[in-house]
Scaffold this motif. Structure first.
Motif, mmCIF file in Angstrom:
data_model
loop_
_atom_site.group_PDB
_atom_site.id
_atom_site.type_symbol
_atom_site.label_atom_id
_atom_site.label_comp_id
_atom_site.label_asym_id
_atom_site.label_seq_id
_atom_site.Cartn_x
_atom_site.Cartn_y
_atom_site.Cartn_z
ATOM 1 N N ASN A 16 -28.102 -48.734 31.403
ATOM 2 C CA ASN A 16 -27.966 -50.095 31.926
ATOM 3 C C ASN A 16 -27.347 -50.103 33.317
ATOM 4 O OD1 ASN A 16 -29.116 -51.277 29.692
ATOM 5 N ND2 ASN A 16 -27.168 -51.635 28.661
ATOM 6 N N MET A 17 -26.429 -49.184 33.560
ATOM 7 C CA MET A 17 -25.783 -49.121 34.874
ATOM 8 C C MET A 17 -26.741 -48.593 35.935
ATOM 9 S SD MET A 17 -21.996 -47.793 33.859
ATOM 10 C CE MET A 17 -21.169 -48.227 35.381
ATOM 11 N N THR A 18 -27.655 -47.716 35.524
ATOM 12 C CA THR A 18 -28.572 -47.144 36.508
ATOM 13 C C THR A 18 -29.740 -48.070 36.818
ATOM 14 O OG1 THR A 18 -29.771 -45.978 34.754
ATOM 15 C CG2 THR A 18 -28.014 -44.768 35.886
ATOM 16 N N LYS A 19 -30.068 -48.982 35.907
ATOM 17 C CA LYS A 19 -31.156 -49.923 36.164
ATOM 18 C C LYS A 19 -30.712 -50.935 37.210
ATOM 19 C CE LYS A 19 -33.416 -49.961 31.660
ATOM 20 N NZ LYS A 19 -33.752 -50.819 30.522
ATOM 21 N N LYS A 20 -31.549 -51.092 38.209
ATOM 22 C CA LYS A 20 -31.280 -52.105 39.226
ATOM 23 C C LYS A 20 -32.534 -52.947 39.367
ATOM 24 C CE LYS A 20 -27.845 -49.651 41.876
ATOM 25 N NZ LYS A 20 -27.403 -49.196 43.175
ATOM 26 N N GLU A 21 -32.326 -54.249 39.260
ATOM 27 C CA GLU A 21 -33.453 -55.156 39.390
ATOM 28 C C GLU A 21 -33.702 -55.443 40.858
ATOM 29 O OE1 GLU A 21 -32.911 -58.647 37.095
ATOM 30 O OE2 GLU A 21 -32.469 -57.548 35.259
ATOM 31 N N ALA A 22 -34.951 -55.678 41.165
ATOM 32 C CA ALA A 22 -35.291 -56.057 42.530
ATOM 33 C C ALA A 22 -34.766 -57.462 42.777
ATOM 34 C CB ALA A 22 -36.799 -56.008 42.722
ATOM 35 N N ALA A 23 -34.170 -57.675 43.909
ATOM 36 C CA ALA A 23 -33.602 -58.977 44.244
ATOM 37 C C ALA A 23 -34.732 -59.959 44.539
ATOM 38 C CB ALA A 23 -32.683 -58.853 45.446
ATOM 39 N N THR A 24 -34.629 -61.126 43.905
ATOM 40 C CA THR A 24 -35.608 -62.176 44.165
ATOM 41 C C THR A 24 -35.060 -63.096 45.243
ATOM 42 O OG1 THR A 24 -34.679 -63.594 42.464
ATOM 43 C CG2 THR A 24 -36.427 -62.082 41.779
ATOM 44 N N TRP A 25 -35.937 -63.934 45.778
ATOM 45 C CA TRP A 25 -35.507 -64.856 46.838
ATOM 46 C C TRP A 25 -34.459 -65.824 46.317
ATOM 47 C CZ3 TRP A 25 -34.926 -65.404 51.688
ATOM 48 C CH2 TRP A 25 -34.715 -66.649 52.247
ATOM 49 N N ASP A 26 -34.601 -66.278 45.058
ATOM 50 C CA ASP A 26 -33.627 -67.211 44.482
ATOM 51 C C ASP A 26 -32.255 -66.566 44.316
ATOM 52 O OD1 ASP A 26 -35.466 -69.216 44.405
ATOM 53 O OD2 ASP A 26 -35.984 -68.943 42.279
ATOM 54 N N SER A 27 -32.229 -65.268 44.019
ATOM 55 C CA SER A 27 -30.933 -64.621 43.842
ATOM 56 C C SER A 27 -30.262 -64.325 45.177
ATOM 57 C CB SER A 27 -31.098 -63.331 43.037
ATOM 58 O OG SER A 27 -31.851 -62.387 43.781
ATOM 59 N N ILE A 28 -31.041 -64.226 46.241
ATOM 60 C CA ILE A 28 -30.475 -63.953 47.567
ATOM 61 C C ILE A 28 -30.050 -65.247 48.258
ATOM 62 C CG2 ILE A 28 -30.990 -63.052 49.860
ATOM 63 C CD1 ILE A 28 -32.898 -61.095 48.523
ATOM 64 N N ASN A 29 -30.851 -66.287 48.112
ATOM 65 C CA ASN A 29 -30.632 -67.538 48.816
ATOM 66 C C ASN A 29 -29.549 -68.371 48.122
ATOM 67 O OD1 ASN A 29 -30.818 -69.866 50.274
ATOM 68 N ND2 ASN A 29 -32.965 -70.288 49.776
ATOM 69 N N PRO A 30 -28.396 -68.543 48.751
ATOM 70 C CA PRO A 30 -27.321 -69.312 48.109
ATOM 71 C C PRO A 30 -27.665 -70.799 47.972
ATOM 72 C CG PRO A 30 -26.662 -68.625 50.309
ATOM 73 C CD PRO A 30 -27.982 -67.993 50.027
ATOM 74 N N ILE A 31 -28.477 -71.324 48.869
ATOM 75 C CA ILE A 31 -28.840 -72.740 48.783
ATOM 76 C C ILE A 31 -29.740 -72.978 47.574
ATOM 77 C CG2 ILE A 31 -30.081 -74.611 49.944
ATOM 78 C CD1 ILE A 31 -29.073 -73.467 52.585
ATOM 79 N N ALA A 32 -30.648 -72.052 47.296
ATOM 80 C CA ALA A 32 -31.516 -72.181 46.133
ATOM 81 C C ALA A 32 -30.697 -72.124 44.845
ATOM 82 C CB ALA A 32 -32.573 -71.091 46.135
ATOM 83 N N GLN A 33 -29.701 -71.253 44.836
ATOM 84 C CA GLN A 33 -28.832 -71.175 43.661
ATOM 85 C C GLN A 33 -28.065 -72.482 43.477
ATOM 86 O OE1 GLN A 33 -26.377 -67.767 44.361
ATOM 87 N NE2 GLN A 33 -27.855 -66.335 43.464
ATOM 88 N N LEU A 34 -27.572 -73.029 44.562
ATOM 89 C CA LEU A 34 -26.824 -74.283 44.498
ATOM 90 C C LEU A 34 -27.715 -75.421 44.019
ATOM 91 C CD1 LEU A 34 -24.127 -75.660 45.033
ATOM 92 C CD2 LEU A 34 -24.873 -76.058 47.375
ATOM 93 N N GLN A 35 -28.957 -75.460 44.516
ATOM 94 C CA GLN A 35 -29.891 -76.492 44.083
ATOM 95 C C GLN A 35 -30.188 -76.365 42.589
ATOM 96 O OE1 GLN A 35 -33.153 -75.815 46.758
ATOM 97 N NE2 GLN A 35 -32.458 -77.370 48.226
ATOM 98 N N LYS A 36 -30.326 -75.147 42.118
ATOM 99 C CA LYS A 36 -30.585 -74.918 40.699
ATOM 100 C C LYS A 36 -29.405 -75.396 39.853
ATOM 101 C CE LYS A 36 -32.080 -71.261 37.578
ATOM 102 N NZ LYS A 36 -32.362 -69.841 37.426
ATOM 103 N N GLN A 37 -28.203 -75.095 40.309
ATOM 104 C CA GLN A 37 -27.010 -75.531 39.596
ATOM 105 C C GLN A 37 -26.902 -77.053 39.597
ATOM 106 O OE1 GLN A 37 -23.816 -73.450 41.516
ATOM 107 N NE2 GLN A 37 -24.130 -71.574 40.327
ATOM 108 N N LEU A 38 -27.224 -77.680 40.730
ATOM 109 C CA LEU A 38 -27.179 -79.136 40.807
ATOM 110 C C LEU A 38 -28.197 -79.769 39.859
ATOM 111 C CD1 LEU A 38 -26.670 -79.789 44.627
ATOM 112 C CD2 LEU A 38 -25.073 -80.250 42.777
ATOM 113 N N GLU A 39 -29.370 -79.186 39.747
ATOM 114 C CA GLU A 39 -30.383 -79.697 38.818
ATOM 115 C C GLU A 39 -29.890 -79.592 37.373
ATOM 116 O OE1 GLU A 39 -33.264 -81.289 39.329
ATOM 117 O OE2 GLU A 39 -32.772 -81.276 41.461
ATOM 118 N N GLU A 40 -29.230 -78.487 37.050
ATOM 119 C CA GLU A 40 -28.691 -78.316 35.701
ATOM 120 C C GLU A 40 -27.606 -79.350 35.416
ATOM 121 O OE1 GLU A 40 -27.385 -74.261 35.490
ATOM 122 O OE2 GLU A 40 -29.424 -73.464 35.410
#
Length: 103
Positions: A16-40
């Motif tokens: 599990n420690m060696t597995k690294k997921e590819a970063a998506t645009w939503d995980s990189i973009n803080p504004i997208a994360q904030l918008q998602k949280q606001l929608e929730e």
């Protein structure tokens, strides 16, 4: 057996420690994360408001039964409560008579 289970758990942890997921645009973009949280949050608030509205409506209808806002409903409620009270006394008398007859 316990050592084997511990060793397997350790190997899973390493994998599990060696597995690294590819970063998506939503995980990189803080504004997208904030918008998602606001929608929730908006969804949570909307659901809460709907539930509270239903509860308040139910409480108002229940209180309305006893406030003579609808005289027919209140009168019927009083008659039903009186009939239940009378039937309770009647059932008690029947049971008492039945017990006396059995003894």
């Amino acid at each position: 057996n316990a050592a084997k289970v511990a060793k397997e758990a350790e190997e899973k942890k390493k994998k599990n420690m060696t597995k690294k997921e590819a970063a998506t645009w939503d995980s990189i973009n803080p504004i997208a994360q904030l918008q998602k949280q606001l929608e929730e949050v908006k969804l949570l608030i909307t659901q809460s408001q709907s539930i509270l509205d239903q509860v308040a409506g139910g409480v108002e209808r229940f209180i309305g039964i006893f406030t003579w806002a609808e005289p027919r409903v209140t009168a019927m409620t009083i008659l039903v409560v009186m009939a239940l009270g009378w039937s309770t006394l009647y059932i008690q008398a029947i049971v008492r008579i039945g017990i006396e007859l059995m003894t």
